[in-house]
Design a protein around this motif. Structure first.
Motif, PDB file in Angstrom:
ATOM      1  N   MET A  76       0.833  -1.194   0.000  1.00 28.35           N
ATOM      2  CA  MET A  76       0.000   0.000   0.000  1.00 28.35           C
ATOM      3  C   MET A  76       0.873   1.251   0.000  1.00 28.35           C
ATOM      4  SD  MET A  76      -2.811   1.272  -0.330  1.00 28.35           S
ATOM      5  CE  MET A  76      -4.453   0.815   0.126  1.00 28.35           C
ATOM      6  N   LEU A  78       3.846   1.528  -1.199  1.00 25.76           N
ATOM      7  CA  LEU A  78       4.405   1.685  -2.549  1.00 25.76           C
ATOM      8  C   LEU A  78       3.391   2.323  -3.489  1.00 25.76           C
ATOM      9  CD1 LEU A  78       6.468  -1.481  -3.558  1.00 25.76           C
ATOM     10  CD2 LEU A  78       7.166   0.909  -3.674  1.00 25.76           C
ATOM     11  N   GLU A  79       2.151   1.819  -3.451  1.00 25.34           N
ATOM     12  CA  GLU A  79       1.116   2.369  -4.332  1.00 25.34           C
ATOM     13  C   GLU A  79       0.948   3.865  -4.084  1.00 25.34           C
ATOM     14  OE1 GLU A  79      -0.350   0.805  -6.734  1.00 25.34           O
ATOM     15  OE2 GLU A  79      -0.144  -1.334  -6.264  1.00 25.34           O
ATOM     16  N   TRP A  82       4.063   5.771  -5.498  1.00 28.29           N
ATOM     17  CA  TRP A  82       4.136   5.963  -6.947  1.00 28.29           C
ATOM     18  C   TRP A  82       2.873   6.568  -7.540  1.00 28.29           C
ATOM     19  CZ3 TRP A  82       5.585   0.240  -7.068  1.00 28.29           C
ATOM     20  CH2 TRP A  82       4.465  -0.593  -7.168  1.00 28.29           C
ATOM     21  N   THR A  83       1.923   6.931  -6.687  1.00 30.39           N
ATOM     22  CA  THR A  83       0.831   7.778  -7.159  1.00 30.39           C
ATOM     23  C   THR A  83       1.143   9.234  -6.833  1.00 30.39           C
ATOM     24  OG1 THR A  83      -0.694   5.987  -6.735  1.00 30.39           O
ATOM     25  CG2 THR A  83      -1.656   8.160  -7.069  1.00 30.39           C
TER      26      THR A  83
END
Lengths: 338, 546
Positions: A76, A78-79, A82-83
């Motif tokens: 989560m 990481l998501e 990179w958002t």
């Protein structure tokens, strides 16, 4: 000399540098992310390569316990990372490029008004002093130029790569582009909007001259000075087409007085106001019934199809040269008044 | 090669088992089929022909641009060549490619259905496509059309002397085929999923096709309206776009791009779906961030509807409208970036094999990343002014549509080829072709970015000499790319007869389509499958093996 890199067009206008700077920022960001993805891709593809993993199961491979849930939180994170990082970056790009754009589309106050007409397949230019050119435009170094453009047929696009400016030229309306040349030389002018057979032949040159050379050119270096300035030509038309009978300078005619009109706010019949810009003046000549000035009758005939784009421009120049009624102060020189 | 042979198996317990290919013979059994798999083959045949036709036009364009002078073709001929290249490739190849071929074939299999919801409408959509193709062919044979695939007014309604109306009608008609296919897919996904196939167990390819179908349903009618208005103006002189008739030419651009920008997502979204399938299978891992990848498809579909104005930054649209479209165009990049990051993360600690479909995925990720990032250059108002209508734009959208969409299509075609034909393709030649296409593509299109920044406008028959070096490089890449595309046509056709027979699941992939025989029977599943797992449960599959 001005060509830093082979794919960089010459920098010959005040905006060329800032546009290139932003371009290099974009290139840097793109190279970084492309390289990041490429390196990861290649590294993973090699590091975790297992030939035939999909086609022939390797015997005896022990797969560890399901990693998914253990790392759910990390995933989560990481998501989100990179958002949010790309989001922040694109917002920076947006802010920077938008401020650049407003510089590109807002002509400075000292810009000289010149006029361009596109037609299949040539460019026609008119200077305020009356010079007319085809496929060539002479401009003085360091002087901001505002081009008001229209088309006689289909859509064209005025594009000077060395200036980093481009603007479509649309039939039935005026569009504008401005630039301040910063380097003496001859620069390509292209039509950038596909316009038919000779689209790629609709090219020309913008010639940037030292101010003194430009003055010499204006006063006849190229075959004699014109008889009339643009405004004088417009005045002659104004009389010939009998515009003057209803729009006399005295302001007592059946139509509204035109002195000091350009740029002013006009109150319309039936309420509402409109700023008398080039588009309004154009419409009021070609389609007078579209907007009626408060207190006047819709009497004026249409001039649609009876005036060429160049004549329209001459009339505009004349109207702009008119002083505020009734000659309260000396009119400013037509070129800079707008 | 070796692995392929190793996987070759005897066709199955009953050698005479009927599959969808040998269940019936003869031309009628194909032309009147309502089997989604056979209709997919009909589409495959047509779009391959169209791809060749569009490719020939492209080759001619590159040939002309070898020299600065317009010497290979007349100016009018050149203008027709790039126009027809665009029309054929976009309307007749790219838009139907993945949805109508791979989607048609795989979607019912992947959700455990026996067919699409409306099999007859599915066949109808192919016939509608064919009628569109007839009009398109007529437009070409009757002398061509020269408006550019964008049909900008008032050029298309007043100035052009070519076959505009047949070409526009071709686009109009083929649009309805797209609408019908989209409708069919949406209903199928809603109503025909097998028990246990919940929304979040669906393969990501299905999500991508679903998102694509939404765009097809909602955007294509606007294209139909726009093209019809164009025909009314050109044919009957009803003033809509031509200022001489009281119309507004920029209105056409708004309406055209309201469809045609989402259409770009019609082309790329299915490809992204293919990538998600392949990247998991060939790294033997569950996809990283399933829900993020799934919702990013929907995000792209929704935001993609609101960015059309970025095609009009120099058209005379208001500066504030431009600002809004710029911001939204930047935002639509985010879901795409999320997908790229998730695919890359999926590779981490996988067991990666370099089979051909995976090579295409590597190529896709690399080229799509460049295509996407250069899209940001064009979303940026201040920079787009310089770049729009130059070769930079041409390079950008070819990176998306060719580097992205076609790489994904070819990856998917190889991945599902054993399922579609029951045969394995020659792995060695397939790898050669994949590498060949990647190299040829970059040779052809990368120089065009530089040409664009240098200021070469697009759609130029002749050009100033300073642009020649880069044009020669670009033209030099084209034959390499061409050979890359010819190879699969040769060896795939060869493999249909001579390829080793494929097992039901040659890639040891998850997904219901691989539980059917290769090729599947006409009714897909002997009994309705029941789904008990999430998609891409490769870890479980690997454990079983161990």
């Amino acid at each position: 000399m001005s060509k830093l890199l082979f794919f960089l067009p010459e920098q010959a206008s005040s905006v060329a540098g800032p546009v290139d700077l932003f371009f290099f920022f974009m290139v840097a960001v793109s190279v970084f992310f492309s390289a990041l993805i490429a390196v990861l891709l290649v590294f993973f593809a090699i590091r975790y390569h297992q030939s035939g993993a999909a086609t022939a199961p390797a015997a005896g491979v022990v797969v560890g316990p399901e990693p998914e849930h253990a790392h759910a939180q990390g995933a989560m994170l990481l998501e989100i990372v990179w958002t949010v990082i790309p989001l922040g970056l694109v917002l920076v790009m947006f802010a920077w490029s938008t401020s650049l754009y407003f510089t590109l589309v807002r002509p400075p106050a000292d810009a000289v008004a010149m006029y361009a007409v596109g037609k299949q397949w040539m460019w026609k230019f008119q200077h305020p002093e009356g010079q007319r050119e085809i496929n060539e435009l002479h401009v003085p170094l360091g002087q901001a130029v505002k081009l008001t453009m229209s088309s006689e047929d289909v859509i064209h696009s005025f594009f000077v790569p060395a200036f980093r400016v481009k603007q479509d030229v649309v039939p039935g309306r005026y569009t504008q582009v401005w630039f301040r040349p910063t380097r003496v030389g001859r620069y390509h002018l292209f039509c950038a909007e596909y316009c038919g057979t000779q689209h790629s032949g609709m090219i020309g040159w913008v010639e940037v001259m030292k101010p003194e050379d430009y003055q010499a050119w204006l006063s006849g270096a190229a075959g004699g000075a014109p008889r009339q300035t643009l405004a004088q030509a417009g005045e002659q038309l104004f009389t010939e087409r009998a515009c003057v009978t209803c729009h006399p300078e005295s302001g007592e005619g059946r139509g509204p007085s035109l002195g000091g009109l350009p740029g002013a706010a006009v109150t319309l019949e039936g309420g509402g106001t409109v700023v008398a810009d080039d588009g309004y003046l154009r419409e009021s000549i070609l389609n007078p019934a579209a907007k009626i000035v408060a207190g006047f009758q819709p009497l004026m005939p249409t001039f649609q199809g009876q005036l060429s784009e160049e004549q329209l421009v001459q009339l505009l120049a004349y109207i702009k040269s008119l002083g505020v009624k009734p000659a309260a102060e000396a009119p400013a020189p037509p070129a800079t008044k707008d | 090669m070796q692995t392929s042979h190793a996987m070759a198996e005897v066709p199955g317990p009953a050698p005479q088992a009927l599959d969808y290919l040998n269940a019936d013979y003869g031309i009628r059994s194909w032309l009147f089929t309502i089997d989604h798999k056979r209709i997919a083959i009909l589409y495959l045949l047509m779009i391959t022909i169209m791809f060749v036709v569009g490719g020939v036009f492209a080759a001619a364009v590159r040939l002309e641009l070898l020299t600065p002078q317009g010497d290979a073709f007349e100016a009018d001929t050149y203008n027709k060549l790039f126009t027809m290249h665009g029309i054929v490739m976009i309307f007749f190849f790219l838009i139907p490619s993945i949805p109508a071929v791979l989607g048609n074939f795989c979607l019912p299999l992947m959700i455990g259905a026996r067919d699409l919801a409306f099999p007859r409408i599915n066949l109808l959509s192919w016939y509608v496509y064919m009628v569109g193709a007839v009009f398109g062919t007529f437009a070409i044979v009757a002398g061509g059309v020269d408006t550019g695939w964008t049909f900008y007014t008032p050029y298309s309604t007043t100035a052009s002397q070519t076959n505009v109306i047949p070409a526009v009608l071709a686009g109009f008609i083929v649009g309805f085929s797209t609408i019908l296919t989209g409708l069919n897919f949406i209903v199928t996904v809603h109503k025909m999923r097998a028990p246990g196939m919940t929304w979040f167990r669906m393969p990501l390819f299905v999500w991508a096709i679903y998102a694509t179908s939404l765009i097809q349903m909602l955007a294509t009618p606007v294209l139909a309206i726009t093209l019809l208005l164009l025909v009314l103006e050109r044919g009957l002189h009803i003033g809509i776009f031509d200022p001489a008739l009281g119309g507004d030419p920029v209105l056409f651009q708004h309406m055209f791009w309201f469809y045609s920008h989402p259409a770009v997502y019609i082309m790329i979204l299915p490809s992204m779906g293919v990538v998600s399938e392949i990247v998991t299978c060939f790294s033997r891992k569950q996809i990283f961030g399933y829900t993020f990848v799934a919702f990013s498809s929907l995000g792209i579909a929704v935001i993609g509807f609101l960015v059309w104005g970025h095609h009009l930054f120099v058209s005379g649209q208001s500066a504030y409208a431009g600002m809004l479209f710029s911001l939204l165009s930047f935002l639509v990049a985010i879901p795409s970036a999320i997908k790229v990051f998730n695919w890359t993360a999926t590779l981490y600690k996988g067991k990666i094999s370099w089979d051909t479909p995976m090579l295409y995925v590597f190529g896709f990720i690399g080229l799509f990343t460049i295509g996407g990032l250069t899209g940001l250059f064009l979303a940026a108002l201040g920079l787009d002014v310089h770049l729009t209508d130059t070769y930079f734009v041409v390079a950008h959208f070819h990176y998306i549509m060719v580097g992205g969409a076609i790489m994904g299509y070819l990856g998917g075609l190889h991945y599902w080829w054993p399922k579609i034909t029951g045969r394995l393709y020659p792995e060695f030649w397939a790898k050669i072709a994949a590498v060949n296409i990647f190299i040829g593509f970059n040779l052809t299109f990368f120089p065009q970015f530089l040409l664009g920044y240098l200021g070469m406008p697009r759609r130029y028959h002749a050009y100033p000499e300073e642009f020649q070096v880069l044009n020669v490089l670009s033209t030099g890449g084209a034959p390499v790319l061409g050979v890359g595309y010819l190879l699969p046509m040769v060896y795939l056709i060869w493999s249909m007869r001579y390829g080793p027979r494929a097992s039901a699941n040659p890639w040891r992939a998850t997904g219901l389509e691989w539980t059917t025989p290769s090729p599947p029977t006409t009714h897909n599943f002997e009994e309705v499958p029941v789904v008990t797992q999430d998609a891409y449960d490769y870890p479980a599959m690997e454990k079983k093996v161990a």
